[in-house]
Design a protein around this motif. Structure first.
Motif, PDB file in Angstrom:
ATOM      1  N   TYR A  48       0.825  -1.218   0.000  1.00 47.65           N
ATOM      2  CA  TYR A  48       0.000   0.000   0.000  1.00 47.65           C
ATOM      3  C   TYR A  48       0.857   1.265   0.000  1.00 47.65           C
ATOM      4  N   ILE A  49       1.716   1.390  -0.960  1.00 47.80           N
ATOM      5  CA  ILE A  49       2.626   2.539  -1.052  1.00 47.80           C
ATOM      6  C   ILE A  49       1.856   3.840  -1.275  1.00 47.80           C
ATOM      7  N   PHE A  50       0.826   3.807  -2.135  1.00 47.35           N
ATOM      8  CA  PHE A  50       0.046   5.019  -2.382  1.00 47.35           C
ATOM      9  C   PHE A  50      -0.707   5.442  -1.116  1.00 47.35           C
ATOM     10  N   LEU A  51      -1.248   4.478  -0.379  1.00 44.38           N
ATOM     11  CA  LEU A  51      -1.922   4.785   0.886  1.00 44.38           C
ATOM     12  C   LEU A  51      -0.936   5.414   1.869  1.00 44.38           C
ATOM     13  N   ASN A  52       0.271   4.881   1.929  1.00 47.72           N
ATOM     14  CA  ASN A  52       1.298   5.435   2.807  1.00 47.72           C
ATOM     15  C   ASN A  52       1.619   6.879   2.422  1.00 47.72           C
ATOM     16  N   LEU A  53       1.700   7.159   1.123  1.00 46.67           N
ATOM     17  CA  LEU A  53       1.949   8.517   0.653  1.00 46.67           C
ATOM     18  C   LEU A  53       0.808   9.453   1.067  1.00 46.67           C
ATOM     19  N   MET A  54      -0.417   9.007   0.910  1.00 48.68           N
ATOM     20  CA  MET A  54      -1.582   9.825   1.296  1.00 48.68           C
ATOM     21  C   MET A  54      -1.593  10.098   2.801  1.00 48.68           C
ATOM     22  N   LEU A  55      -1.285   9.094   3.603  1.00 47.28           N
ATOM     23  CA  LEU A  55      -1.261   9.279   5.059  1.00 47.28           C
ATOM     24  C   LEU A  55      -0.155  10.240   5.466  1.00 47.28           C
ATOM     25  N   SER A  56       1.005  10.144   4.806  1.00 48.02           N
ATOM     26  CA  SER A  56       2.103  11.063   5.111  1.00 48.02           C
ATOM     27  C   SER A  56       1.727  12.493   4.750  1.00 48.02           C
ATOM     28  N   MET A  57       1.076  12.683   3.616  1.00 51.29           N
ATOM     29  CA  MET A  57       0.658  14.027   3.213  1.00 51.29           C
ATOM     30  C   MET A  57      -0.397  14.578   4.174  1.00 51.29           C
ATOM     31  N   LEU A  58      -1.328  13.735   4.578  1.00 54.03           N
ATOM     32  CA  LEU A  58      -2.357  14.164   5.537  1.00 54.03           C
ATOM     33  C   LEU A  58      -1.709  14.591   6.850  1.00 54.03           C
ATOM     34  N   ALA A  59      -0.767  13.804   7.346  1.00 59.47           N
ATOM     35  CA  ALA A  59      -0.088  14.138   8.606  1.00 59.47           C
ATOM     36  C   ALA A  59       0.732  15.418   8.463  1.00 59.47           C
ATOM     37  N   ALA A  60       1.371  15.603   7.301  1.00 59.03           N
ATOM     38  CA  ALA A  60       2.189  16.789   7.085  1.00 59.03           C
ATOM     39  C   ALA A  60       1.356  18.062   7.070  1.00 59.03           C
ATOM     40  N   VAL A  61       0.126  17.975   6.632  1.00 68.35           N
ATOM     41  CA  VAL A  61      -0.751  19.154   6.591  1.00 68.35           C
ATOM     42  C   VAL A  61      -1.519  19.311   7.909  1.00 68.35           C
ATOM     43  N   GLN A  62      -2.017  18.211   8.424  1.00 69.17           N
ATOM     44  CA  GLN A  62      -2.882  18.268   9.603  1.00 69.17           C
ATOM     45  C   GLN A  62      -2.136  18.682  10.868  1.00 69.17           C
ATOM     46  N   ALA A  63      -0.914  18.228  11.068  1.00 68.10           N
ATOM     47  CA  ALA A  63      -0.182  18.531  12.302  1.00 68.10           C
ATOM     48  C   ALA A  63       0.050  20.027  12.490  1.00 68.10           C
ATOM     49  N   PRO A  64       0.559  20.769  11.501  1.00 68.19           N
ATOM     50  CA  PRO A  64       0.741  22.212  11.730  1.00 68.19           C
ATOM     51  C   PRO A  64      -0.578  22.962  11.905  1.00 68.19           C
ATOM     52  N   VAL A  65      -1.615  22.503  11.216  1.00 70.87           N
ATOM     53  CA  VAL A  65      -2.916  23.168  11.359  1.00 70.87           C
ATOM     54  C   VAL A  65      -3.440  22.983  12.782  1.00 70.87           C
ATOM     55  N   ILE A  66      -3.301  21.785  13.308  1.00 68.39           N
ATOM     56  CA  ILE A  66      -3.744  21.528  14.688  1.00 68.39           C
ATOM     57  C   ILE A  66      -2.893  22.329  15.664  1.00 68.39           C
ATOM     58  N   MET A  67      -1.603  22.465  15.401  1.00 65.56           N
ATOM     59  CA  MET A  67      -0.744  23.271  16.280  1.00 65.56           C
ATOM     60  C   MET A  67      -1.161  24.740  16.261  1.00 65.56           C
ATOM     61  N   MET A  68      -1.563  25.243  15.078  1.00 69.81           N
ATOM     62  CA  MET A  68      -2.055  26.625  15.009  1.00 69.81           C
ATOM     63  C   MET A  68      -3.274  26.800  15.903  1.00 69.81           C
ATOM     64  N   SER A  69      -4.167  25.835  15.838  1.00 74.64           N
ATOM     65  CA  SER A  69      -5.377  25.900  16.661  1.00 74.64           C
ATOM     66  C   SER A  69      -5.032  25.820  18.144  1.00 74.64           C
ATOM     67  N   GLN A  70      -4.059  24.974  18.490  1.00 78.37           N
ATOM     68  CA  GLN A  70      -3.647  24.868  19.890  1.00 78.37           C
ATOM     69  C   GLN A  70      -3.016  26.169  20.376  1.00 78.37           C
TER      70      GLN A  70
END
Length: 176
Positions: free
Chosen positions: A100-122
């Motif tokens: 599931y290489i494509f799934l791994n890529l999608m999860l990495s991209m989601l984490a790369a975007v979601q983590a800073p956004v959540i930190m902004m909210s925090q």
């Protein structure tokens, strides 16, 4: 027996320390309490104004930190793996075979975007918490000042009542 309304006197009476030994925030609060202003500070006004990006970050953090999101995410991952399993791939084909290489890529991209956004909210929530705590401290200090004032009034009234009930004792200089 009047309450001294200077910041120096209140610092000594309420906080038990000289005014010049208080940190900058405590000195600011004492001055603010004595002014009786109920206006917002610059940082409070700024925190109250949330732009589109701030509101979006808060929404992403609210959704991303919920059980509903976690359950939906697990179902999506299991569905992805099921659709790309050898059993189902006979009928619809595999677009992302194991591992599931494509799934791994999608999860990495989601984490790369979601983590800073959540930190902004925090960070925004942290700023709101600091403002709330400062207001809470001011309210507690104002309440303490009012309690001291009421206590002194009651002491004066008690003294007057005692003098009225026992007029001879106080004239002779007998004190309690």
């Amino acid at each position: 027996m009047k309450l001294d309304n200077t910041p120096e006197a209140l610092a000594e009476k309420l906080l038990g320390r000289p005014f010049d030994q208080l940190d900058e925030d405590e000195q600011h609060v004492l001055r603010h309490v004595l002014s009786r202003d109920v206006s917002l500070e610059d940082d409070e006004t700024q925190a109250a104004k949330a732009g589109f990006g701030d509101r979006l970050a808060d929404r992403v953090a609210k959704v991303g930190g919920s059980w509903g999101f976690i359950i939906w995410f697990m179902v999506t991952l299991l569905g992805w793996m099921l659709l790309n399993s050898p059993l189902v791939s006979r009928w619809i084909g595999q677009w992302d075979p194991y591992p599931y290489i494509f799934l791994n890529l999608m999860l990495s991209m989601l984490a790369a975007v979601q983590a800073p956004v959540i930190m902004m909210s925090q960070n925004r929530q942290s700023a709101r918490d600091r403002i709330y705590n400062r207001h809470d401290y001011e309210i507690n200090l104002r309440t303490t000042i009012e309690i001291v004032r009421l206590h002194r009034k009651i002491d004066r009234l008690t003294g007057k009542v005692e003098r009225l009930m026992h007029p001879g004792e106080h004239k002779k200089g007998v004190k309690e």
